[in-house]
Design a protein around this motif. Sequence first.
Motif, mmCIF file in Angstrom:
data_model
loop_
_atom_site.group_PDB
_atom_site.id
_atom_site.type_symbol
_atom_site.label_atom_id
_atom_site.label_comp_id
_atom_site.label_asym_id
_atom_site.label_seq_id
_atom_site.Cartn_x
_atom_site.Cartn_y
_atom_site.Cartn_z
ATOM 1 N N UNK A 1 0.833 -1.209 0.000
ATOM 2 C CA UNK A 1 0.000 0.000 0.000
ATOM 3 C C UNK A 1 0.867 1.257 0.000
ATOM 4 N N UNK A 2 1.940 1.230 0.797
ATOM 5 C CA UNK A 2 2.839 2.380 0.868
ATOM 6 C C UNK A 2 3.556 2.585 -0.462
ATOM 7 N N UNK B 1 3.718 5.795 -2.960
ATOM 8 C CA UNK B 1 4.959 6.396 -3.428
ATOM 9 C C UNK B 1 5.033 6.405 -4.954
ATOM 10 N N UNK B 2 4.425 5.422 -5.591
ATOM 11 C CA UNK B 2 4.381 5.431 -7.053
ATOM 12 C C UNK B 2 3.533 6.608 -7.548
ATOM 13 N N UNK B 3 2.436 6.883 -6.859
ATOM 14 C CA UNK B 3 1.590 8.022 -7.223
ATOM 15 C C UNK B 3 2.334 9.344 -7.061
ATOM 16 N N UNK C 1 6.396 0.778 -10.241
ATOM 17 C CA UNK C 1 6.016 -0.621 -10.067
ATOM 18 C C UNK C 1 5.818 -1.236 -11.445
ATOM 19 N N UNK C 2 6.623 -2.246 -11.757
ATOM 20 C CA UNK C 2 6.589 -2.890 -13.068
ATOM 21 C C UNK C 2 6.081 -4.317 -12.897
ATOM 22 N N UNK D 1 13.192 2.301 -7.542
ATOM 23 C CA UNK D 1 13.298 3.708 -7.170
ATOM 24 C C UNK D 1 13.456 4.539 -8.440
ATOM 25 N N UNK D 2 12.750 5.650 -8.500
ATOM 26 C CA UNK D 2 12.818 6.541 -9.662
ATOM 27 C C UNK D 2 13.826 7.655 -9.376
#
Length: 239
Positions: free
Chosen positions: A60-61, A65-67, A73-74, A81-82
């Motif tokens: 969920x976290x 963080x992706x948002x 997330x692939x 990490x971006x």
Amino acid sequence: MDRVLKLKPVGSSFTLKDHIADVLRDAILKADIYHEDADLKLDERQLAEELGISRTPIREALTRLEQQGMVRIVARKGVFIVRKSLNEILEMIIAWAALESMAARLATENASDAELASLRRLAARFSGNEASAQIAEYSEANITFHQRILELSKVPLLKTMADDLFRHMHAVRRRALGEGNRAQRSVVDHLEIIEALEARDAELASRLVREHTMKLHDHIRRVWTRLEIDQRRKTAAGE
């Protein structure tokens, strides 16, 4: 190379996804993610074990963080990490230079002698050689020095705006300070900035702060662009 993230322990009672997201975000922002050998892939199971919680709040976290653009997330590959793009980093540095340049100008008017003396104490922690030998520690001290100038402006919004940039600049500065003799030159620049502030020379202090930060901009634009091009060539050649 060691794993890129260093997590703070979380008690079992802290299971809210917002709190876990904050812990992960803090770890990501402090990690050396721009090192050429950095492992940017995150292991959900390992994160859950280190934090002492189940994998559900971790997922969920990570979604949160992706948002926020912190991770990607692939499907069937994992979570990564971006890193900020080169252009994004350069834009952040320009914004930082503008904010701190104004802060330095205001600090010459609003800071007391005792407050300006605190900058000398911060600068005295590292000599040029020590800064080069202890890059990680100096990188953090460097950010603290610049945050202090923003505080001394006595305009809280300037620091609030800059702090958002600094959160993303920790890893950038750590890598950049380790390239060439930038750490040693940074120490010299800081002393010149302090002298201008103590002399209450608003124009000089503002200019020196701006030029100091833009040296980082120019270095990254020159060196990192070249490295990026070289890496693309190697990838294209299958090396």
